[in-house]
Enzyme design. Structure first.
Site, PDB file in Angstrom:
ATOM      1  N   CYS A 226     -19.990  -6.049 -15.298  1.00 22.09           N
ATOM      2  CA  CYS A 226     -20.059  -5.744 -13.915  1.00 22.09           C
ATOM      3  C   CYS A 226     -21.229  -6.512 -13.176  1.00 22.09           C
ATOM      4  CB  CYS A 226     -20.224  -4.235 -14.150  1.00 22.09           C
ATOM      5  SG  CYS A 226     -20.357  -3.796 -12.269  1.00 22.09           S
TER       6      CYS A 226
ATOM      7  N   CYS B  98     -19.378  -2.394 -18.242  1.00 22.90           N
ATOM      8  CA  CYS B  98     -20.743  -2.477 -17.534  1.00 22.90           C
ATOM      9  C   CYS B  98     -21.268  -3.969 -17.629  1.00 22.90           C
ATOM     10  CB  CYS B  98     -21.671  -1.310 -17.957  1.00 22.90           C
ATOM     11  SG  CYS B  98     -20.849   0.246 -17.475  1.00 22.90           S
TER      12      CYS B  98
ATOM     13  N   GLU C  80       0.896  -1.231  -0.090  1.00 16.95           N
ATOM     14  CA  GLU C  80      -0.108  -0.002  -0.198  1.00 16.95           C
ATOM     15  C   GLU C  80       0.935   1.262  -0.026  1.00 16.95           C
ATOM     16  OE1 GLU C  80      -3.134   0.210  -0.575  1.00 16.95           O
ATOM     17  OE2 GLU C  80      -3.592  -1.943  -0.415  1.00 16.95           O
TER      18      GLU C  80
ATOM     19  N   TYR D  60      -6.167   6.222   4.782  1.00 25.40           N
ATOM     20  CA  TYR D  60      -6.355   5.131   3.794  1.00 25.40           C
ATOM     21  C   TYR D  60      -5.652   3.715   4.201  1.00 25.40           C
ATOM     22  CZ  TYR D  60      -5.843   2.284  -0.253  1.00 25.40           C
ATOM     23  OH  TYR D  60      -5.590   1.206  -0.885  1.00 25.40           O
TER      24      TYR D  60
ATOM     25  N   CYS E 210     -26.755  -0.053 -10.752  1.00 27.89           N
ATOM     26  CA  CYS E 210     -25.873   1.393 -10.946  1.00 27.89           C
ATOM     27  C   CYS E 210     -26.577   2.304 -12.002  1.00 27.89           C
ATOM     28  CB  CYS E 210     -24.720   0.879 -11.844  1.00 27.89           C
ATOM     29  SG  CYS E 210     -23.677   2.184 -12.212  1.00 27.89           S
TER      30      CYS E 210
ATOM     31  N   ASP F 141      -9.886   3.865  -2.032  1.00 26.42           N
ATOM     32  CA  ASP F 141      -8.721   4.401  -3.032  1.00 26.42           C
ATOM     33  C   ASP F 141      -9.589   5.042  -4.175  1.00 26.42           C
ATOM     34  OD1 ASP F 141      -9.812   2.542  -4.684  1.00 26.42           O
ATOM     35  OD2 ASP F 141      -7.589   1.410  -4.605  1.00 26.42           O
TER      36      ASP F 141
ATOM     37  N   CYS G  77     -14.617  -1.290 -13.838  1.00 28.05           N
ATOM     38  CA  CYS G  77     -15.171   0.052 -13.833  1.00 28.05           C
ATOM     39  C   CYS G  77     -14.043   1.088 -13.989  1.00 28.05           C
ATOM     40  CB  CYS G  77     -15.982   0.412 -12.524  1.00 28.05           C
ATOM     41  SG  CYS G  77     -16.807   1.875 -12.471  1.00 28.05           S
TER      42      CYS G  77
END
Ligand code: SF4
Length: 311
Positions: free
Chosen positions: A177, A174, A16, A97, A183, A115, A167
């Site tokens: 997804c 899409c 990270e 974060y 959505c 994020d 995404c």
């Protein structure tokens, strides 16, 4: 991967920190080298500063490398990573974060891991049009409503992966997804429109001069002061950078380099006498010097210009 045994907090933390504003492609080989050299947080805590800074060279944001060392030493001294967001945030270089990511992914705690990829997914799910910088509190509320108590680490990783692979900022996939049924951006027919891009900041210019001092196949390098830009890193010697262009000198090469808050125009000029405390670095072992990207590019440009002249 989601569903596997909880990952080692050391690896989660290291990845990270490395990934903060650096791409996965750039980080992956560097992460593997770090882990091979220092397989545990205790090993990293025992490393010499200059070895860690050299290994970090090219990843940018050197304050992060210095915090990395400080954090490893603190964690090793207390016998391991704490397992709550609150305690993780007390450690050097661990912001909101990173603390949330470690708490969720390594310790399975319910935490809001947001994020840029997750921000985009949440903004699209709810068709929030404002640039992300203006809608962060709302996006956090919405993510909070979605985040489960069970398997919070898997959820966090799934959301990050969804944002990174499906995404995407441009051309989201899409139809593939798993969230498309609920959505709002997908329903609008123009999912890419959400969220609006941020306004571009104009970066001011700064100017620098670096001295190229060469003898018998080696160049003179110095270490930059521990505090400030590229602190503690190997460098070509030269005066402090300024806001005004330096008086014209005949430069061997010019290098433009973009930092977060400004861009630097660096002129590399030939010079005779070594300045400051430093060392002679053989040109055929330049890679071992741990030069940050700016100076590595400057040195490569001088050597390329020379071979072009010789050709
Ligand atoms: S349906 Fe499309 S826009 Fe909505 S979350 Fe999925 S990939 Fe993103």
């Amino acid at each position: 991967m989601p569903g596997e045994t909880a990952p080692d907090p050391y690896r989660v933390w290291l990845s990270e920190v490395m990934l903060q504003q650096t791409t996965v492609a750039a980080v992956t080989p560097r992460f593997e080298r770090f882990i091979a050299r220092w397989p545990t947080v205790e090993a990293l805590a025992g490393a010499r500063d200059e070895h860690v800074l050299s290994e970090w060279a090219g990843l940018g944001y050197y304050a992060r490398a210095r915090n990395l060392i400080a954090c490893a030493r603190e964690v090793a001294a207390r016998g391991g990573f704490p397992d709550t967001e609150e305690q993780l945030r007390q450690l050097p270089g661990i912001g909101a974060y990173t603390a949330a990511a470690i708490a969720a992914i390594a310790f399975g705690r319910r935490a809001l891991v947001m994020d840029t990829n997750v921000e985009r997914v949440v903004a699209r799910l709810h068709a929030i049009e404002a640039p992300i910088a203006e809608s962060k509190p709302r996006l956090r509320e919405l993510l909070d409503m979605m985040t489960p108590v069970e398997r919070a680490g898997d959820f966090a990783q799934a959301m990050m992966d969804l944002g990174a692979t499906i995404c995407r900022p441009k051309s989201p996939d899409c139809p593939a997804c798993p969230l498309n049924a609920g959505c709002s951006a997908f329903a609008s027919g123009e999912p890419e429109r959400f969220p609006a891009p941020k306004r571009k900041a104009v970066r001011p210019a700064r100017y620098g001069v670096a001295h190229w001092i060469e003898r018998s196949g080696s160049i003179w390098l110095v270490r930059r002061p521990a505090k400030g830009m590229l602190g503690g890193m190997a460098a070509l010697p030269g005066p402090d950078w300024t806001d005004e262009p330096a008086p014209a000198e005949t430069a061997l090469v010019h290098v433009s380099h973009v930092f977060t808050h400004f861009h630097l125009e660096l002129a590399v000029v030939a010079s005779d006498s070594p300045t400051g405390e430093g060392w002679w670095q053989p040109l055929d072992r330049l890679v071992d010097a741990g030069l940050p990207t700016l100076y590595r590019r400057a040195a490569d440009s001088v050597l390329e210009a020379r071979s072009a002249l010789a050709a």
